[in-house]
Write a protein that holds these residues in place. Structure first.
Motif, mmCIF file in Angstrom:
data_model
loop_
_atom_site.group_PDB
_atom_site.id
_atom_site.type_symbol
_atom_site.label_atom_id
_atom_site.label_comp_id
_atom_site.label_asym_id
_atom_site.label_seq_id
_atom_site.Cartn_x
_atom_site.Cartn_y
_atom_site.Cartn_z
ATOM 1 N N ALA A 76 -13.005 -15.816 -60.812
ATOM 2 C CA ALA A 76 -11.602 -16.186 -60.572
ATOM 3 C C ALA A 76 -11.256 -16.238 -59.088
ATOM 4 N N LEU A 77 -11.846 -15.355 -58.267
ATOM 5 C CA LEU A 77 -11.410 -15.207 -56.879
ATOM 6 C C LEU A 77 -12.489 -15.540 -55.865
ATOM 7 N N GLY A 78 -13.672 -15.917 -56.302
ATOM 8 C CA GLY A 78 -14.722 -16.281 -55.365
ATOM 9 C C GLY A 78 -15.649 -15.122 -55.072
ATOM 10 N N GLN A 79 -16.712 -15.465 -54.342
ATOM 11 C CA GLN A 79 -17.750 -14.482 -54.072
ATOM 12 C C GLN A 79 -17.263 -13.398 -53.121
ATOM 13 N N TRP A 80 -17.973 -12.279 -53.203
ATOM 14 C CA TRP A 80 -17.688 -11.139 -52.315
ATOM 15 C C TRP A 80 -18.434 -11.349 -51.006
ATOM 16 N N PRO A 81 -17.916 -10.958 -49.841
ATOM 17 C CA PRO A 81 -16.659 -10.197 -49.669
ATOM 18 C C PRO A 81 -15.427 -11.094 -49.681
ATOM 19 N N TRP A 82 -14.395 -10.569 -50.278
ATOM 20 C CA TRP A 82 -13.122 -11.274 -50.298
ATOM 21 C C TRP A 82 -12.412 -11.094 -48.949
ATOM 22 N N PRO A 83 -11.481 -11.956 -48.684
ATOM 23 C CA PRO A 83 -10.642 -11.749 -47.485
ATOM 24 C C PRO A 83 -9.904 -10.422 -47.568
ATOM 25 N N ARG A 84 -9.740 -9.785 -46.419
ATOM 26 C CA ARG A 84 -9.124 -8.452 -46.406
ATOM 27 C C ARG A 84 -7.680 -8.492 -46.915
ATOM 28 N N ASP A 85 -7.011 -9.603 -46.720
ATOM 29 C CA ASP A 85 -5.628 -9.657 -47.201
ATOM 30 C C ASP A 85 -5.581 -9.650 -48.727
ATOM 31 N N ARG A 86 -6.650 -10.237 -49.365
ATOM 32 C CA ARG A 86 -6.686 -10.211 -50.832
ATOM 33 C C ARG A 86 -6.992 -8.796 -51.315
ATOM 34 N N VAL A 87 -7.849 -8.105 -50.591
ATOM 35 C CA VAL A 87 -8.108 -6.702 -50.946
ATOM 36 C C VAL A 87 -6.837 -5.888 -50.758
ATOM 37 N N GLY A 88 -6.092 -6.205 -49.679
ATOM 38 C CA GLY A 88 -4.848 -5.500 -49.453
ATOM 39 C C GLY A 88 -3.840 -5.754 -50.562
ATOM 40 N N GLU A 89 -3.812 -7.005 -51.068
ATOM 41 C CA GLU A 89 -2.908 -7.321 -52.181
ATOM 42 C C GLU A 89 -3.296 -6.504 -53.419
ATOM 43 N N PHE A 106 -16.796 1.162 -51.224
ATOM 44 C CA PHE A 106 -17.586 0.238 -50.395
ATOM 45 C C PHE A 106 -17.120 0.411 -48.964
ATOM 46 N N VAL A 107 -17.922 -0.085 -48.063
ATOM 47 C CA VAL A 107 -17.674 0.131 -46.631
ATOM 48 C C VAL A 107 -17.335 -1.214 -45.974
ATOM 49 N N PHE A 108 -16.228 -1.241 -45.229
ATOM 50 C CA PHE A 108 -15.861 -2.414 -44.427
ATOM 51 C C PHE A 108 -16.390 -2.200 -43.014
ATOM 52 N N ALA A 109 -17.686 -2.293 -42.847
ATOM 53 C CA ALA A 109 -18.292 -1.989 -41.552
ATOM 54 C C ALA A 109 -18.109 -3.104 -40.534
ATOM 55 N N GLU A 110 -17.911 -4.339 -40.989
ATOM 56 C CA GLU A 110 -17.771 -5.472 -40.073
ATOM 57 C C GLU A 110 -16.376 -6.061 -40.188
ATOM 58 N N ARG A 111 -16.044 -6.870 -39.222
ATOM 59 C CA ARG A 111 -14.727 -7.539 -39.257
ATOM 60 C C ARG A 111 -14.698 -8.555 -40.388
ATOM 61 N N ASP A 112 -13.492 -8.837 -40.853
ATOM 62 C CA ASP A 112 -13.304 -9.850 -41.882
ATOM 63 C C ASP A 112 -13.686 -11.216 -41.307
ATOM 64 N N GLN A 113 -14.592 -11.903 -41.958
ATOM 65 C CA GLN A 113 -15.042 -13.210 -41.476
ATOM 66 C C GLN A 113 -13.955 -14.264 -41.552
#
Length: 708
Positions: A76-89, A106-113
């Motif tokens: 429904a939402l596409g492959q991981w990693p999702w955009p951080r704003d969608r995770v925030g939602e 899970f770990v957000f070790a890198e910046r959102d692409q």
């Protein structure tokens, strides 16, 4: 027997069969002490899993909800990693329900692409300038994280790696004994989320195993133990589920119970969990259930109302194929890591976990040594079948103790491994027992063979003695063949192979017949020897004396001369004038003979002249008596083997003998003799004779016509 077999037997028999079992018991104790380095460790772990499958933890409540990034969400939402704003939602919808705490597995070790500045680098300068004005998704996610108690995941590293980042939320207060602290796992570095996310989060907890890897925590893909507390660069951190629990309690203090033996339990607020000495939790697993899982796509779509998250712990983690590190529980369920975190929280709420304290191996060692010493002391004294039952009983007690301990208090006691370690001890003891039993059997066979040979030899000797004894007795049918002045017959049947009864009959001269019957006290060989002497003396001395009474006194003196066994003889000796029918007699303690006269049976009166048995008093002056026979009289001499023949408690008795004589038909005396014997045997009804049976019948037809 070969040398190797002889050596094995000697080894089994050493120290009365206890040396080898003692050495094997010592070896078993060494193996138990180092069980984790032996194949028995897998057996032990499997047994502990079997306990859990027998009685899994009941998951009655649903304090934890897992929001899974599953296959449905990826479609429904596409492959991981999702955009951080969608995770925030997604987090915002969860926080709207008022959860106790939220954990991100899970770990957000890198910046959102999808960050605007990263996208701008790939666009022309004019277009990139517009993107710089868009909000940073990492900061947007950080703002959402800050709205509710949220714990971020940390991956501990055993060494420094490029890109590593240490967590910034160590435990504010930790009460721990220094000795217990040294046993805790330590990480040299860690992999944590972005700094802005760290600052926004209320706490951080590690999600991986101890630095020594999964070897000590899983066997064949089965997860059994999870860490609770560890140091990352000398700073204490809880595991993710426990950090979530601490945040739900408002950041309550953490207390570690333990001492020189290591960590024993961890307490967060008023909640307590028993642990291993290195802080690991022996998790009591419950059965997996789909009730705990919600799809992230459904949460974003508003399928579930926010109230579902109220007063619950929420873990956001992977639940899709290819995105998760699945583990196998001791119950056989394939679980994602998020489910393990949920079960840790449930265990802490219930304050229950599997318990194997530091003293449990010592208790197992004590049980092993006690069981081994019991077998070593008891088995050699038992028969093989009872030895097997003893070992089975010891094994049943050990295995049963393990199950009972788990059912009653979730204690992990390894009874099967103890039973297996005691098996070589028992087998060596049983081998020695079988060798001893075989030796005893062989000895018994030798003794039996020897006894059979002795019995055969004695039987042969007794048979020879019987033939000799019976050969001493006269055969009236042969001696007096053709005799018309009288008829005589006799029967002697010893109760054993040989006996002490005797009879005799011989002519003193042309017109005088001597008859005698006797019974020696006792039975068997001594009586038979004394009987032979008594018969011989009776025949010899009666022939030498004209006076019967004098002859009997002489017989008594000779018998008493050499009588070390103090035997005595009852006897009735008579001399019949076969022409006139006068009967002179001497009675030495014997039953009075019977006379059948014209159908009537009477006794010869011996009361006035009867004396004691021969050799009873010594030098007794035996008198003689006389009676006159009438034509057709039948004289019956007998021993107590006839009158005292028994059936149960009844005796044949003289009355039955008198009745039997009275009923006898006219027949030859040898036939009458057998009929009396048969009547006695019928009365005994198959019971073994109690005494020798002797009968002597004499028929006197009367004087010849020329003498009348």
């Amino acid at each position: 027997m070969s040398k190797s077999l002889a050596l094995a037997v000697a080894l089994l028999r050493a120290g009365q069969g206890r040396l080898l079992p003692g050495l094997l018991l010592i070896l078993a104790a060494v193996l138990l002490h180092n069980i984790e380095a032996t194949p028995l460790h897998s057996m032990q772990s499997s047994q502990f899993d079997r306990y859990q499958r027998l009685l899994p933890r009941t998951r009655a409540n649903e304090p934890v909800i897992i929001v899974g990034i599953d296959s449905q969400s990826l479609v429904a939402l596409g492959q991981w990693p999702w955009p951080r704003d969608r995770v925030g939602e997604l987090l915002a919808r969860i926080q709207a329900g008022g959860p106790l705490a939220v954990g991100l597995d899970f770990v957000f070790a890198e910046r959102d692409q999808h960050a605007p500045d990263l996208i701008a680098r790939r666009l022309p300068a004019a277009s990139a300038e517009l993107l710089h004005k868009l909000p940073d998704p990492d900061r947007a996610l950080a703002n959402v994280i800050a709205q509710a108690p949220t714990a971020l995941a940390v991956v501990g590293l055993s060494r420094e790696l490029p890109g590593a980042r240490n967590p910034i939320h160590p435990l504010p207060t930790l009460h721990i004994d220094p000795d217990a602290d040294t046993a805790l796992p330590r990480f040299a570095s860690a992999l944590s989320s972005r700094p802005e996310l760290q600052l926004a989060a209320a706490g951080e907890g590690f999600i991986n195993a101890s630095p020594d890897g999964l070897i000590s925590h899983s066997e064949r893909g089965i997860l059994r133990r999870v860490p609770t507390l560890a140091h990352i660069q000398d700073q204490p951190y809880l595991s993710l589920p426990l950090e979530m629990f601490r945040l739900a309690l408002g950041g309550g203090q953490v207390v570690v119970e333990g001492g020189a033996s290591g960590m024993q339990a961890i307490r967060i607020g008023d909640y307590r969990l028993p642990t291993q000495k290195n802080g690991e939790l022996l998790l009591h697993f419950g059965k997996a259930s789909a009730n705990y899982y919600l799809s992230a796509a459904d949460v974003l779509a508003g399928v579930h109302p926010p109230e579902i998250f109220a007063s619950r712990f929420v873990i956001v983690g992977f639940n899709g194929i290819g995105l998760q590190d699945r583990v196998i529980s001791p119950l056989g369920d394939s679980l994602p890591g998020a489910d393990i975190h949920a079960q840790v929280i449930e265990s802490l709420l219930e304050q229950t976990a599997l318990r194997r304290p530091h003293w449990m191996p010592l208790l197992e060692m004590t049980a092993l040594l006690a069981g081994g010493l019991l077998l070593i002391s008891a088995v050699p004294a038992l028969r093989p079948r009872y030895a097997v039952f003893t070992f089975a009983g010891v094994g049943a007690v050990l295995v049963g103790t393990g199950y009972l301990a788990f059912v009653t208090g979730r204690w992990l006691f390894d009874g099967p491994s103890l039973t297996l370690l005691l098996s070589p001890v028992f087998m060596s003891l049983l081998g020695n027992t079988l060798i001893v039993a075989d030796g005893r059997r062989r000895l018994a066979e030798q003794q039996l063979q020897a006894s059979r040979e002795d019995a055969a030899r004695v039987a042969g000797e007794l048979d020879a003695a019987r033939r000799i004894q019976m050969g001493l007795l006269p055969d009236p049918g042969k001696i007096f063949a053709g005799e018309t002045r009288f008829a005589i017959a006799a029967i002697l049947e010893p109760a054993r192979a040989v006996g002490g009864d005797y009879y005799d009959c011989f002519m003193l001269d042309a017109s005088h017949l001597c008859i005698a019957i006797g019974d020696v006290s006792g039975k068997g060989l001594p009586a038979s020897l004394f009987m032979a002497i008594a018969k011989t003396l009776s025949g010899t001395l009666t022939r030498r004396h004209d006076d019967l009474a004098a002859a009997v006194c002489d017989i008594e003196r000779e018998l008493s001369r050499e009588n070390p066994g103090f035997l005595f003889v009852t006897a009735f000796i008579a001399i019949l004038d076969v022409d006139r029918g006068t009967l002179d007699y001497v009675c030495a303690g014997h039953d009075a003979p019977l006379i059948k006269r014209q159908g009537t049976v009477m006794r010869i009166e011996t009361a006035d002249i009867a004396g004691p048995p021969l050799c009873a008093l010594g030098d007794y002056p035996y008198p003689s008596g006389r009676t006159q026979l009438q034509a057709g009289d039948l004289l019956c001499l007998f021993t107590d083997g006839v009158s005292e023949a028994c059936h149960g408690e009844q005796l044949f008795g003289s009355e039955r003998l008198i009745a039997c004589l009275a009923d006898l038909p006219l027949a030859p005396v040898d036939t009458l003799c057998r009929q009396i014997r048969d009547e006695v045997r019928r009365f005994e009804a198959g019971e073994a004779p109690a005494d020798d049976l002797t009968l002597l019948l004499l028929s006197w037809p009367g004087p010849k016509l020329s003498e009348r």
